[in-house]
Write a protein that holds these residues in place. Structure first.
Motif, PDB file in Angstrom:
ATOM      1  N   ASN B  94       0.812  -1.222   0.000  1.00 18.76           N
ATOM      2  CA  ASN B  94       0.000   0.000   0.000  1.00 18.76           C
ATOM      3  C   ASN B  94       0.844   1.270   0.000  1.00 18.76           C
ATOM      4  N   PHE B  95       2.137   1.124  -0.324  1.00 17.97           N
ATOM      5  CA  PHE B  95       2.987   2.289  -0.535  1.00 17.97           C
ATOM      6  C   PHE B  95       3.067   2.557  -2.044  1.00 17.97           C
ATOM      7  N   THR B  96       3.464   3.766  -2.386  1.00 19.22           N
ATOM      8  CA  THR B  96       3.658   4.061  -3.801  1.00 19.22           C
ATOM      9  C   THR B  96       5.029   3.528  -4.229  1.00 19.22           C
ATOM     10  N   ASP B 136       4.234   7.499  -8.748  1.00 22.13           N
ATOM     11  CA  ASP B 136       3.218   7.750  -7.731  1.00 22.13           C
ATOM     12  C   ASP B 136       2.135   6.680  -7.677  1.00 22.13           C
ATOM     13  N   THR B 138       0.375   3.213  -6.709  1.00 22.56           N
ATOM     14  CA  THR B 138       0.457   2.330  -5.547  1.00 22.56           C
ATOM     15  C   THR B 138       0.811   0.928  -6.033  1.00 22.56           C
TER      16      THR B 138
END
Lengths: 373, 506
Positions: B94-96, B136, B138
């Motif tokens: 769930n991070f970019t 950017d 995810t």
């Protein structure tokens, strides 16, 4: 970080199951003693009071066994679910609803022969508790909702539901407090003083009643179920290795539900003690935290009936002896003893592995040195 | 002559009794794509994990640009310009992309200037190598191919000069593989060094300029790719070690008792693993399934044994349909019909390691008489039976009360085998029966399987050990990418032929 590697197969059973719990318990009591000392009382005196309060006179001992009864039920409840690797934190709510089961059965069927009323009430307690555990079990097995979360929530739901019922539906309308009418005296479970009366010994009131024997029977029942039946076998298989269980054609869904229902049922039996045995009516909040303390009892007893009995007894001593101490020592409040319980939970549950490797490796080294020498 | 960028000398590594790497020597030249090829368990991944600092070698030295270095952790390797893209990606879902890449190298407490610089640098990198990634985005929204690019980008950003890719194409679609290869070539053109670990010969021929072959923990050859061919590599990879042929009577084939029609199966992630497979097994026959791990054998066995749902097609036992997409018999029902299953992974599936031996010896049969009667287990009977069968199958020690995890791998396997064979099944599904088992036990297990066959059972044997397949099977099929890519009678078939099929070449 300790990096002691112990060959588990060499650890004698009594080291892991007796010595380690005793060391943890001793530590908890030492730290508790420190608290009592800081509070300005003499810990030695406190211990004396606890022992006198719980063993010293027959009424005190009866109280100890009454508490033990409740802890056996809730401890077993947690243990059964745990063998299927389910953390049933909902003993409190299941006990509450179980109480409703006892009451409804007993009051509606009180015209039947008394032993049958008892039997059906016990079934009522078990079934209501089981039904309350069934919903989280179903959600876990079919929807993957974690049983820890749902059972905690169901404690709150049970509490609200019971308050609603006690205020609006089954309240004794002749008074304002949220409790029901009393059950007819004929169907109350015989109390300890009634028994001793028959034997010609007259003692003062205590809440100990016939349910104690039901608790002892439950210990045997759980041992038999978990280790001697195919149901217990399957539950343990699912708990230890779900993949393997599926491979062997054992349904995880079915076993999650069975384990939780039996767990909830056992918690529900607390209602038998409280309602059929002691207060003879449903009072708001009667499970009074026994459900939660049962978790500690089960952890301390290593989820085995043989361990749960002494663990429940120990907590019985703490409850009874503790109230004696708060009575005699003005600096020690009731909450001090909640803290003592908390320490026992901390040392025998959360910090269980703090000293285990050291103790085990110590014994392994010693024992094997003897063998080699 | 240029000194190699990475040089390994006499690397040894063992795990317990298993020597995963034996005296490995390897030189990798700067600006090349160097392939390392070998069967499963040949020690490729172990070797590269040593280079990446995940494991420490027991002995040997590692030199980078001629300088001896000591790699104690992945961080040491990163500092020395080594990057690794694992088979399983190490990304926070769930991070970019940007957040994942700078993770651990943020350089500031409150994001601002450094983050902006990082982003600018990364954009430049992306452009140079044609990565085509939105920084950017995810991770959870990206396809597997793009996630892999993020891993590569991460290594590059951290200054990797040597990039190790462990089986990079295993999870990719053919189109993604093409894209990946394009990127790898452009990296090489920019002077980066790439180490490609694979068991696919096509990739080696396609991409590398040099190749090293490993077999059973040893480095068996180095060569320039242009001087070799697939056949030669397959031969080196599989080896010409003498086969442990088992004494086997002439086959007495009976009628077809187990039949699979147009079977397709998906795995837990909904990826098709078994693709339209047809097979039949006759009584008295051992059908071997050869193939590199992960080509659908696991899912096939699970579907056949009633553990996994069938996507389409059906399975027949004695002419009766036991499984199709609508319903399937569970393992317990199949056992009653005479189908037994020795699973591939005994720890995960075949046993419950915390149970006592006698509890595992009745596992799956626990609700049958005499082990239990109206739900009550008959401990006495179970223990007597266990002791007897442990004797018969030479399980050591013969202590039914011992916790199963205290038995050696071979003895654990014997526990499973004795349990599954004792009922005299008509059909036996066996996966990797001798994985992690010592030689003595291997012979014993093989002999038991042959005995079963001679008694008329239909046996399906899936194994990644070619020797095992060749010495036991009467007929061999090869699985690759979920499909049967070859079927041979086990007469005059060579391991080389099979090796090619397994690598998806022929």
């Amino acid at each position: 970080m300790s990096n002691i590697v112990v060959d588990k197969s060499k650890v004698p059973w009594w080291v892991s199951n007796v010595i380690v719990p005793l060391v943890n318990l001793t530590l908890a009591l030492l730290v508790s003693g420190l608290f009592i000392f800081i509070a300005g009382e003499n810990p030695i005196e406190a211990v004396k009071l606890i022992i006198f309060g719980s063993f010293g006179y027959i009424q005190g001992f009866a109280y100890t066994l009454y508490y033990t009864t409740n802890f056996i039920f809730t401890g077993l409840a947690f243990a059964v679910a745990f063998h299927c690797r389910l953390f049933n934190i909902g003993g409190e709510g299941q006990a509450y609803i179980g109480g409703l089961g006892v009451f409804l059965v007993a009051i509606n069927l009180s015209f039947l022969p008394i032993p049958i009323v008892w039997l059906l009430s016990i079934c009522g307690a078990f079934l209501f508790g089981a039904a309350w555990a069934y919903i989280p079990a179903y959600l876990q097995s079919k929807r993957g909702s974690h049983v820890v979360i749902t059972t905690i929530m169901f404690n709150f739901i049970a509490s609200s539901l019971m308050i609603f019922l006690l205020v609006d539906v089954i309240r004794d309308t002749n008074q304002m407090a949220p409790h029901t009418v009393k059950l007819p005296e004929a169907i109350w479970l015989p109390s300890f003083e009634a028994f001793s009366g028959i034997l010609g010994i007259k003692i003062r009131y205590s809440p100990l009643n016939l349910t104690f024997l039901l608790a002892i029977a439950s210990l045997f029942f759980v041992w038999f179920l978990v280790w001697k039946t195919k149901w217990g076998y399957e539950m343990r298989a699912v708990g230890h290795n779900t993949q393997a269980a599926i491979y062997a054609g054992i349904s995880p869904h079915k076993n999650i539900i069975i384990a939780m229902c039996i767990s909830g049922g056992l918690a529900g039996l607390l209602g038998v003690n409280e309602i059929l045995g002691v207060s003879h009516k449903i009072q708001a909040g009667f499970p009074a935290g026994y459900g939660f303390t049962g978790i500690a009892v089960a952890l301390m007893g290593r989820n085995h009936p043989i361990g749960i009995l002494p663990a429940a007894f120990l907590f019985g001593i703490l409850y009874q002896g503790g109230s004696e101490v708060t009575f005699e020592m003005p600096n020690i409040t009731r909450y001090m003893f909640v803290a003592v319980q908390g320490l026992i939970i901390l040392f025998s549950g959360a910090l269980e592995n703090l000293f285990r490797p050291q103790i085990e490796s110590f014994f392994v080294r010693r024992l094997y040195k003897e063998v080699n020498a | 002559m240029v000194s190699p960028i990475l040089e390994l000398t006499n690397i040894n590594k063992s795990f317990g009794h298993v020597q995963a790497n034996k005296n490995i020597n390897l030189k990798i030249n700067k600006g090349t794509i160097h392939g390392i090829i070998g069967e499963n368990g040949a020690g490729k991944s172990t070797l590269m994990s040593i280079v990446f600092g995940l494991y420490q070698a027991n002995s040997g030295s590692i030199k980078i640009n001629g300088k001896e270095i000591n790699l104690r952790s992945p961080r040491d390797s990163i500092v020395n310009g080594i990057g690794m893209v694992h088979q399983h990606f190490m990304l926070v879902e769930n991070f970019t992309v940007l957040e994942n890449i700078i993770l651990g190298f943020e350089g500031e407490t409150v994001f601002g200037e450094k983050l902006a610089t990082a982003k600018k640098d990364l954009e430049k990198l992306c452009k140079t190598y044609n990565f085509n990634i939105d920084l950017d985005a995810t991770i959870a929204d990206l396809s597997v191919g793009f996630r892999q690019r993020v891993e590569i980008l991460k290594s590059l950003y951290r200054g990797a000069e040597i990039l190790i890719l462990d089986e990079p194409t295993g999870v990719l679609t053919p189109q993604e593989v093409d894209e990946l290869f394009k990127i790898l070539r452009s990296l090489k053109d920019e002077g980066k060094t790439i180490v490609l670990i694979t068991h696919k010969l096509i990739e080696i021929m396609d991409l590398t300029s040099e190749v090293s072959v490993m077999r059973q923990g040893e480095m068996v050859g180095h060569t320039k790719t242009k001087d070799t061919n697939k056949e030669q590599l397959a031969e080196m990879m599989v080896g010409r070690s003498v086969l442990l042929r088992v004494d086997k009577k002439e086959i007495k084939k009976g009628e077809v008792i187990f039949k699979v029609n147009n079977l397709s199966v998906k795995d837990d992630l909904d990826v098709a693993r078994v693709k339209n497979i047809n097979l039949e097994i006759r009584s008295g026959e051992i059908l071997g399934i050869a193939g590199v791990t992960g080509n659908g054998q696991t899912e096939l066995l699970e579907a056949l044994s009633g553990i996994r749902k069938v996507e389409s097609g059906n399975i027949q036992l004695f002419g009766e349909k036991i499984s199709d997409q609508d319903n399937f018999l569970n393992p317990r029902m199949l056992k009653e019909k005479g189908l037994a299953h020795v699973p591939e992974d005994r720890q995960r599936m075949g046993l419950i390691s915390d149970f006592k031996a006698h509890e595992n010896l009745i596992f799956g049969y626990h609700d049958q008489e005499p082990f239990s009667k109206s739900a009550v287990l008959n401990s006495q009977e179970i223990k007597e039976y266990s002791s007897k069968i442990m004797q018969e199958y030479d399980v050591r020690p013969n202590s039914p009360n011992l916790i199963t995890s205290n038995f050696s791998g071979g003895n654990q396997q014997k526990i499973i085998l004795s349990r599954e064979l004792n009922e005299n099944p008509k059909v036996l599904l066996v996966g990797q029966p001798t994985r992690g088992v010592d030689i003595g036990a291997i012979e014993f297990i093989h002999q038991r399987l042959i005995d079963m066959r001679d008694r008329g059972a239909a046996i399906l044997l899936a194994s990644v050990e070619l020797d095992e397949i060749l010495s036991l099977s009467d007929r061999i099929i090869v699985m690759f990418d979920g499909k049967i890519v070859g079927e041979k009678e086990n007469k005059n078939v060579t391991d080389r032929e099979l090796g090619l099929l397994m690598a998806g070449v022929a």
